[in-house]
Motif scaffolding. Structure first.
Motif, PDB file in Angstrom:
ATOM      1  N   HIS A  27      25.025  15.738  -1.418  1.00 15.58           N
ATOM      2  CA  HIS A  27      24.604  17.100  -1.751  1.00 15.58           C
ATOM      3  C   HIS A  27      23.895  17.126  -3.106  1.00 15.58           C
ATOM      4  N   ARG A  28      24.496  16.474  -4.085  1.00 10.69           N
ATOM      5  CA  ARG A  28      23.910  16.475  -5.427  1.00 10.69           C
ATOM      6  C   ARG A  28      22.613  15.684  -5.469  1.00 10.69           C
ATOM      7  N   HIS A  69      22.574   8.263  -6.819  1.00 10.19           N
ATOM      8  CA  HIS A  69      21.907   9.264  -5.982  1.00 10.19           C
ATOM      9  C   HIS A  69      20.867   8.602  -5.100  1.00 10.19           C
ATOM     10  N   LYS A  88      19.828  17.736  -4.059  1.00  6.08           N
ATOM     11  CA  LYS A  88      19.447  18.779  -5.016  1.00  6.08           C
ATOM     12  C   LYS A  88      18.583  18.178  -6.116  1.00  6.08           C
ATOM     13  N   SER A  89      19.012  17.003  -6.593  1.00  7.55           N
ATOM     14  CA  SER A  89      18.266  16.337  -7.653  1.00  7.55           C
ATOM     15  C   SER A  89      16.881  15.938  -7.169  1.00  7.55           C
ATOM     16  N   THR A 114      29.772  14.977  -1.397  1.00  7.51           N
ATOM     17  CA  THR A 114      29.392  15.581  -2.682  1.00  7.51           C
ATOM     18  C   THR A 114      28.199  14.858  -3.286  1.00  7.51           C
ATOM     19  N   LEU A 115      28.231  13.522  -3.230  1.00  8.19           N
ATOM     20  CA  LEU A 115      27.129  12.739  -3.804  1.00  8.19           C
ATOM     21  C   LEU A 115      25.819  13.038  -3.082  1.00  8.19           C
TER      22      LEU A 115
END
Lengths: 187, 286
Positions: free
Chosen positions: A172-173, A139, A176-177, A169-170
């Motif tokens: 986005h995550r 991330h 969020k993290s 996807t990575l």
């Protein structure tokens, strides 16, 4: 001897037979890679030169395996990423922060928070550095590549050797993290 | 970020350059040859091809073995699930999975392979395995391979759930073997375990392929066993050619030249409307 006025890809094609041209590539990318490594590797410190040396040695050893259709920058960053992963795996204790430059916070804040949802809490450099260090390695890497190194999704796909969809996807995550951990710091 | 291509002096004494060139000299580091990378690509594609062949062969064998269970399901009325668990070739299913995994992994290791969606790569590998496997099965290779393995590799039988014993249960109404003689209302069969059984035929007996009811042909029988007055009578309900797994295996003790006759028997062009020749003599059990 002067470094030829050629693109990186053209220089790389000549390196196997003209070893001294490796110095030109080192000259062009040393500082970029040094900043990149400090951003993604918490607690790198004095070992930065060791890692950089390994990166360029691997570049030299695999010179004939370079695919000219791939941007040289992406290929070099891929080698750097793999070296960083190896180094991080060996590291037992992780410091709580990464090394960010003075301008990094502005670059990161502007490009990361496009919707300006964090205007109430100004992103401080120390906070960003601390939160980045707390993220998982992958991330942290994708956020740094996207918002500090300015790499496109396609570039990141080539660097990490994953499909472009996976990159989206990575990221986005990772965002969020980052937001969750940043919020936790302010709670 | 644009590349900085302005002419510059090479800095042979920049700290990092000095370290890198120093290490190259000290450790005699040289670039890998082009052949090294070419061989790597060839190995990757070879692994992908071999894995695909493995997956296709496993698919062919799975189709064949699963199809061979139909007789049991239809004739002895056991539940589909029960039959499936007995007959499904877990060994070959596992090989299909291994083949697909290594095919997909090898594709992703190629120069541009990482760009493909993993789901599509796996689906493609599975689709190719199924297509190639079905073609192999249609060509008849799956039965040939299965029988050769059954005859030559002792471990293959338990690994693929081939249980000849399930065909040697006259008390349960299931029997398979080679026809020793054919009479008007009986046939004698040497079963897979070498015993000779007399099978009684009635007007209600369903003979699936009358043309193949002759000496030397492998058959399977389903029926009922009764013991009137202490004598065991096996009355057939269904009699058909044993074309399933092991159908081309020789019976224990059968001479080699007879095995070949059995294998060739149903390729001799016997017509469906030919009535089997039946003798009126009964051969006594040995």
């Amino acid at each position: 001897m002067q470094c030829p006025d050629q693109r990186d890809e053209e220089l790389m094609a000549r390196v196997p037979n003209e070893r001294e041209l490796l110095g030109c590539l080192i000259d062009r990318y040393e500082e970029k890679l040094r900043r990149y490594l400090r951003r993604i590797m918490p607690g790198l410190g004095d070992e930065c030169d060791d890692v950089l040396q390994e990166i360029f040695l691997k570049l030299y050893v695999n010179a004939r395996g370079y695919d000219p259709e791939l941007p040289f920058s992406s290929w070099l960053y891929r080698i750097a990423h793999n070296e960083a992963v190896s180094w991080l795996r060996k590291k037992q204790a992780r410091p709580q922060t990464v090394d960010l430059g003075e301008d990094d916070i502005h670059t990161f804040g502007e490009s990361f928070d496009e919707s300006r949802t964090h205007t109430e809490a100004t992103l401080a450099r120390d906070e960003v550095a601390r939160v980045l260090a707390e993220l998982s390695d992958i991330h942290r890497t994708v956020l740094v590549l996207r918002y500090l190194e300015g790499k496109s999704y396609e570039d990141i796909s080539d660097i990490l050797a994953v499909p472009p969809g996976t990159v989206a996807t990575l990221i986005h995550r990772a965002k969020k993290s980052f937001s969750t951990k940043h919020h936790d710091h302010h709670a | 970020m644009p590349d900085d291509t302005s002419p510059r002096e090479i800095h042979p004494h920049s700290a990092l350059s000095t370290r890198v060139f120093g290490a190259i000299e000290h450790d005699h580091i040289r670039p890998h040859s082009s052949l090294h990378f070419l061989m790597r690509e060839w190995v990757i594609w070879a692994v992908a091809a071999l894995a695909l062949v493995l997956g296709a062969m496993a698919t062919a064998l799975t189709i064949y073995i699963a199809g061979a269970s139909q007789f049991i399901e239809e004739s002895i009325e056991r539940s589909s699930l029960d039959v499936w668990f007995q007959m499904v070739p877990m060994f070959w299913l596992l090989l299909i999975a291994i083949g697909i995994y290594y095919t997909a992994h090898a594709v992703r290791e190629t120069k541009r392979g990482y760009r493909y969606n993993p789901g599509w790569v796996v689906s493609g590998a599975l689709g190719l395995s199924i297509a190639l496997g079905y073609a192999v099965h249609l060509a008849g290779a799956s039965e040939y391979i299965d029988n050769r393995l059954l005859e030559s590799v002792p471990l293959y039988q338990p690994l693929t759930a081939f249980k000849p014993a399930q065909w040697m249960k006259p008390n349960a109404g299931v029997l398979a073997g080679v026809i020793e003689s054919v009479a008007t209302d009986t046939i004698e069969i040497r079963s897979l375990d070498g015993d000779v059984h007399t099978i009684t035929l009635t007007p209600d007996t369903n003979v699936l392929k009358p043309a193949l009811m002759r000496e030397g042909m492998p058959v399977r029988v389903e029926g009922t066993t009764t013991e009137p007055d202490g004598e065991i009578i096996f009355t057939a309900r269904v009699v058909g050619p044993f074309m399933g797994r092991g159908g081309r295996m020789h019976a224990p003790g059968q001479p080699r030249h007879e095995r070949q006759q059995v294998r060739n028997a149903d390729t001799d062009g016997v017509k469906e409307n030919n009535r089997p020749e039946r003798t009126n003599e009964r051969h006594s059990e040995e």
